[in-house]
Design an enzyme around this catalytic site. Structure first.
Site, PDB file in Angstrom:
ATOM      1  N   LYS A  68      47.657  34.772  43.036  1.00  0.00           N
ATOM      2  CA  LYS A  68      47.838  35.509  41.924  1.00  0.00           C
ATOM      3  C   LYS A  68      49.054  35.737  41.289  1.00  0.00           C
ATOM      4  O   LYS A  68      49.453  35.770  40.282  1.00  0.00           O
ATOM      5  CB  LYS A  68      47.067  36.954  42.216  1.00  0.00           C
ATOM      6  CG  LYS A  68      45.451  36.860  42.378  1.00  0.00           C
ATOM      7  CD  LYS A  68      44.950  37.934  43.009  1.00  0.00           C
ATOM      8  CE  LYS A  68      44.897  39.030  41.899  1.00  0.00           C
ATOM      9  NZ  LYS A  68      44.210  40.322  42.286  1.00  0.00           N
ATOM     10  N   ILE A 103      45.436  46.282  33.730  1.00  0.00           N
ATOM     11  CA  ILE A 103      44.598  45.160  34.334  1.00  0.00           C
ATOM     12  C   ILE A 103      45.354  44.089  34.462  1.00  0.00           C
ATOM     13  O   ILE A 103      45.317  43.374  35.637  1.00  0.00           O
ATOM     14  CB  ILE A 103      43.411  45.028  33.693  1.00  0.00           C
ATOM     15  CG1 ILE A 103      42.415  46.236  33.728  1.00  0.00           C
ATOM     16  CG2 ILE A 103      42.456  43.976  34.313  1.00  0.00           C
ATOM     17  CD1 ILE A 103      42.019  46.725  35.117  1.00  0.00           C
ATOM     18  N   THR A 123      48.114  44.455  37.177  1.00  0.00           N
ATOM     19  CA  THR A 123      47.604  44.456  38.550  1.00  0.00           C
ATOM     20  C   THR A 123      46.971  43.310  39.008  1.00  0.00           C
ATOM     21  O   THR A 123      47.347  42.662  40.063  1.00  0.00           O
ATOM     22  CB  THR A 123      46.456  45.434  38.625  1.00  0.00           C
ATOM     23  OG1 THR A 123      46.973  46.896  38.119  1.00  0.00           O
ATOM     24  CG2 THR A 123      46.123  45.783  39.875  1.00  0.00           C
ATOM     25  N   GLU A 124      46.496  42.696  38.153  1.00  0.00           N
ATOM     26  CA  GLU A 124      45.741  41.266  38.746  1.00  0.00           C
ATOM     27  C   GLU A 124      46.475  40.432  38.903  1.00  0.00           C
ATOM     28  O   GLU A 124      46.311  39.334  39.936  1.00  0.00           O
ATOM     29  CB  GLU A 124      44.711  40.972  37.560  1.00  0.00           C
ATOM     30  CG  GLU A 124      43.370  41.765  37.535  1.00  0.00           C
ATOM     31  CD  GLU A 124      42.565  41.735  38.874  1.00  0.00           C
ATOM     32  OE1 GLU A 124      42.841  40.674  39.410  1.00  0.00           O
ATOM     33  OE2 GLU A 124      41.523  42.316  38.787  1.00  0.00           O
ATOM     34  N   SER A 125      47.424  39.895  37.936  1.00  0.00           N
ATOM     35  CA  SER A 125      48.265  38.811  37.960  1.00  0.00           C
ATOM     36  C   SER A 125      49.879  38.976  37.584  1.00  0.00           C
ATOM     37  O   SER A 125      50.541  37.665  37.713  1.00  0.00           O
ATOM     38  CB  SER A 125      47.762  37.691  36.940  1.00  0.00           C
ATOM     39  OG  SER A 125      48.086  38.144  35.496  1.00  0.00           O
TER      40      SER A 125
END
Length: 380
Positions: A81, A231, A234-236
């Site tokens: 990620k 988001i 946080t995700e990537s």
């Protein structure tokens, strides 16, 4: 454009395995950091798709086997990620962008003229394009250069200038090799490498690229921009090349078989599920991830009465599923919703960050809400 081998292979694996983030995380407390185990879940060879399990296992092990052949088991890296890793030059060279540390490491294990191999790898890394569709992370295939570099503005050369053209990339590569070349000895090989620091606000610079896409998605689905940014962070960490061994892709780490399929069916009114190639496109990815928040708000969690409690529940569900949110409050779904609605928003937040059945989901809600605050304070 010919489809990258990664995308063909991953599409097959999704079909054959039926694996989803929810399934994986229901069995394990998933750690999304870089791991050699991820390489075993990928089949890099196109045109060799089969339901024969032995053949599929052979395909899935091919990439990791090639990497370990040149780098050894202890020094093998694969993309995740927040880690971009790309092998070139017959697996002899690689680029490693660590988005969390803010550093780019370019290395080679070539035994003949290693500095020339390293220079080629450096220039290729600096000029790698923004579009992930032209880069196969799970082979040593060449990168299609030409578009604006992905790292443009995130790295400055020795003259403090961003790098967009080959002449500047080559000149900076010569400077790095002359002044920053390092060596380390691994068990079976000598590694020549350079470490290139990224600018302090590299995450912001990546995020700015997607501002218009985020704004459009926010207006289209009624989801706040600060939530979308939080988001993605946080995700990537704004890495459009992001992949995970839970079959999630792109900036918002959308799982095709679950969230992606729901968006296609319920929002887009189309059959099937998005392909990895579709989700590697930033506009498609942000649209799909935001549309899934629309479904969480207006379909799966519409019975949550308090807007702030709904907000917390949506964030938690994006990571751990709606079922995980409800199980936090009771094993019976109807009773769970009743219990949730009896609580104040701060109590809902406490429950989801302390009592959610999955540890990763508990941490996730904390991270996203902290990033939202940072965004609204101009610090994201």
């Amino acid at each position: 454009m010919k489809k990258p081998a990664l995308l063909v292979a991953l599409s097959a694996l999704l079909t054959l395995s039926g694996c989803s983030r929810e399934f994986v995380e229901s069995m394990y407390d998933v750690d999304y950091t870089t791991t050699n185990r991820f390489a075993n879940n990928l089949a890099p060879q196109p045109g060799q798709l089969t339901k024969d399990s032995a053949a599929l296992d052979q395909l899935m092990n091919s990439f990791s086997g090639q990497v370990e052949r040149y780098w050894g088991e202890n020094d093998a890296l694969v993309a995740s990620k927040r880690q971009y890793v790309k092998y070139t030059d017959g697996y002899q060279s690689r680029a490693h962008v660590d988005f969390e540390r803010g550093v780019v490491i370019v290395e080679t294990v070539a035994k003949t003229d290693p500095t020339q191999h390293l220079k080629s790898a450096i220039t290729t890394t600096l000029l790698t394009p923004e579009n992930p569709a032209g880069v196969d992370l799970y082979s040593d295939s060449a990168i299609e250069l030409g578009d604006k570099p992905f790292l443009y503005g995130q790295i400055l050369d020795n003259e403090k200038q961003p790098i967009e053209w080959s002449w500047r990339a080559n000149r900076f590569a010569d400077h790095l090799i002359a002044t920053q070349l390092k060596k380390r000895a691994e068990r079976f090989h000598q590694v020549y490498y350079v470490e290139i620091p990224m600018v302090a606000d590299h995450a912001d610079k990546r995020g700015y690229k997607y501002a218009h896409i985020v704004r459009d998605a926010s207006r289209r689905y009624g989801i706040s921009e600060d939530l979308i940014y939080a988001i993605i962070k946080t995700e990537s960490s704004f890495n459009p090349y992001a992949v995970s061994h839970a079959n999630a892709y792109g900036l918002m780490q959308v799982v095709p078989a679950t969230a992606g399929a729901d968006v296609f069916k319920l929002v887009k009114k189309r059959s099937g599920e998005p392909s990895p190639m579709y989700l590697f496109d930033p506009a498609n990815n942000i649209d799909t991830g935001t549309a899934y928040f629309y479904l969480l708000r207006h379909r799966y969690l519409k019975a949550v009465k308090d807007p702030l409690s709904l907000h917390y529940s949506m964030i938690s569900a994006y990571n751990g599923g709606t079922g995980g949110v409800l199980k936090t409050f009771h094993h019976d779904r109807n009773q769970a919703m009743t219990n949730l609605n009896r609580l104040q928003p701060n109590q809902v937040y406490w429950a989801l960050t302390h009592k959610h059945p999955k540890a990763e989901a508990r941490r996730y809600l904390q991270k996203v809400t902290n990033y939202q605050k940072a965004f609204n304070q101009g610090k994201l």
